[in-house]
Design an enzyme around this catalytic site. Structure first.
Site, PDB file in Angstrom:
ATOM      1  CB  ILE A 127      37.034  75.645  13.229  1.00 41.39           C
ATOM      2  CG1 ILE A 127      36.949  76.417  11.914  1.00 41.39           C
ATOM      3  CG2 ILE A 127      36.639  74.191  13.040  1.00 41.39           C
ATOM      4  CD1 ILE A 127      38.047  76.047  10.922  1.00 41.39           C
ATOM      5  CG  ASP A 128      35.740  80.806  11.980  1.00 46.58           C
ATOM      6  OD1 ASP A 128      36.639  80.027  11.609  1.00 46.58           O
ATOM      7  OD2 ASP A 128      34.970  81.378  11.205  1.00 46.58           O
ATOM      8  NE  ARG A 163      62.417  77.343  -0.248  1.00 49.37           N
ATOM      9  CZ  ARG A 163      62.275  76.262  -0.994  1.00 49.37           C
ATOM     10  NH1 ARG A 163      61.562  75.249  -0.561  1.00 49.37           N
ATOM     11  NH2 ARG A 163      62.839  76.180  -2.176  1.00 49.37           N
ATOM     12  CB  ALA A 187      53.988  81.855  14.093  1.00 50.51           C
TER      13      ALA A 187
HETATM   14  O1  F6P Z   1      32.876  79.607   9.563  1.00 50.62           O
HETATM   15  C1  F6P Z   1      33.829  78.598   9.591  1.00 50.62           C
HETATM   16  C2  F6P Z   1      34.699  78.650   8.367  1.00 50.62           C
HETATM   17  O2  F6P Z   1      35.553  77.539   8.448  1.00 50.62           O
HETATM   18  C3  F6P Z   1      35.496  79.948   8.155  1.00 50.62           C
HETATM   19  O3  F6P Z   1      36.663  80.015   8.916  1.00 50.62           O
HETATM   20  C4  F6P Z   1      35.753  79.897   6.683  1.00 50.62           C
HETATM   21  O4  F6P Z   1      35.983  81.179   6.177  1.00 50.62           O
HETATM   22  C5  F6P Z   1      34.489  79.332   6.151  1.00 50.62           C
HETATM   23  O5  F6P Z   1      33.963  78.531   7.164  1.00 50.62           O
HETATM   24  C6  F6P Z   1      34.639  78.538   4.886  1.00 50.62           C
HETATM   25  O6  F6P Z   1      33.387  78.106   4.479  1.00 50.62           O
HETATM   26  P1  F6P Z   1      33.086  77.122   3.279  1.00 50.62           P
HETATM   27  O7  F6P Z   1      33.354  75.732   3.765  1.00 50.62           O
HETATM   28  O8  F6P Z   1      31.645  77.336   2.977  1.00 50.62           O
HETATM   29  O9  F6P Z   1      34.009  77.490   2.177  1.00 50.62           O
END
Ligand code: F6P
Length: 322
Positions: A127-128, A163, A187
């Protein structure tokens, strides 16, 4: 090539199932067998291989998560673990491997390519959206749509109470979720790891801004140097007590849900491309799409890059958020 294997690894992303479906059906089209490996590299070590036929991937294109399960494998980081995994690939007659995931997944694939004679093709699923060699990764579009849906709801209550909300979104190294969803949700500010944000100047902008504004939304990426939404809120509450602030951490809701049409189409294209790449003798590359073209990027290059945010997107946000 008669048989390939497929796994998903790292954080799941909506669209991974559409990609699994695409790989299995494309392989069948070319007369190849597919083994799915459960739990990513962990399952490769534990010999969790299952045969996947086209019928096994019916009815999954719309489902979030991954039917192959996923994991972040510590054991695959050791040579002993990897040797066990390579032995299982050979035992199961695998001649080529497709891995769906992000950074960590491709680092594992690089080790495998260096130590084992089985070619690997990567498919960007995170998703990143933080990989080089593709405009978009599978799951990103769905995640940013989830974020704007939730922030729209937060806006309703923020406006009713006058808020300031600090909303934390995922992205431990990259602010691309925050950037696009920040524009999409209207935003007032975003805070992302790629750009250092001075909270004082953000608040000054709010102070000098439109008087008719009754709510403010700041979207903070979890990896921002501020330390995240709670740290930002603490500072604002301390230095600008006139604002009624609240924090909302969106968390793993961003990783779930039915994939958007964009993610399903991207996943379908890349799954097919990866199978065809293996058939053409390619290995050690990630399939991606840049503009509208299929592009193959060496795996080492795909993981090394922290993508610069598009300056035009930053300007759009700055000008429109006033
Ligand atoms: O790498 C994808 C991601 O969703 C990051 O954005 C997030 O920091 C991480 O995974 C969270 O990972 P986990 O599900 O292992 O906590």
């Amino acid at each position: 090539m008669k048989k390939i294997a497929l796994l998903s690894s790292g954080g799941d992303a909506p669209g991974m199932n559409a990609c699994i479906r695409s790989v299995v059906r494309t392989a069948a089209y070319y007369g190849m067998e597919v083994d799915g490996i459960i739990h990513g590299y962990e399952g490769m070590i534990d010999n969790e291989f299952i045969s996947l036929a086209p019928g096994d991937v019916a009815g999954i294109i719309h489902r979030g998560g991954t039917i192959l399960k996923t994991a972040r494998s510590e054991r695959f980081r050791s040579r002993d673990g990897r040797d066990e995994a390579y032995a299982n690939l050979r035992r199961n007659g695998v001649e080529g491997l497709i891995v769906i995931g992000g950074d960590g997944t491709f680092r594992g694939a690089c080790d495998l390519m260096a130590e084992c004679d089985i070619p690997v093709v990567g498919i960007p699923g995170t998703i990143d959206n933080d990989l080089e060699g593709t405009d978009f990764t599978i799951g990103y579009d769905t995640a940013i749509n989830t974020v704007i849906e939730v922030v729209d709801k937060i806006r309703d209550t923020a406006e009713s109470h006058n808020r300031l909300f600090i909303v934390e979104v995922m992205g431990k190294d990259a602010g691309l979720i925050a950037l696009r969803s920040g524009i999409g949700a209207g935003a007032e500010a975003i805070m992302i790891p790629e750009i250092s944000t001075d909270i004082v100047s953000v608040m000054e902008r709010f102070e000098k801004g439109r008087r008719d504004k009754s709510s403010y939304i700041i979207i903070v990426a979890e990896g921002d140097s501020s330390g995240g939404a709670y740290s930002v809120a603490e500072r604002i509450e301390h230095e600008y007590p006139g604002y009624d602030t609240r924090v909302s951490i969106l968390g793993h809701v961003q990783r779930g849900g039915s994939p958007s049409c964009m993610d399903r189409v991207l996943a379908s294209r890349l799954g097919m491309a990866a199978v065809e790449a293996l058939l053409e003798g390619k290995g050690g590359v990630m399939a991606g799409i840049i503009h509208r073209d299929l592009v193959f990027t060496p795996l080492e290059k795909a993981v090394k890059h922290i993508r610069e945010p598009n300056p035009h997107l930053i300007r759009v946000l700055e000008i429109l958020s006033t």
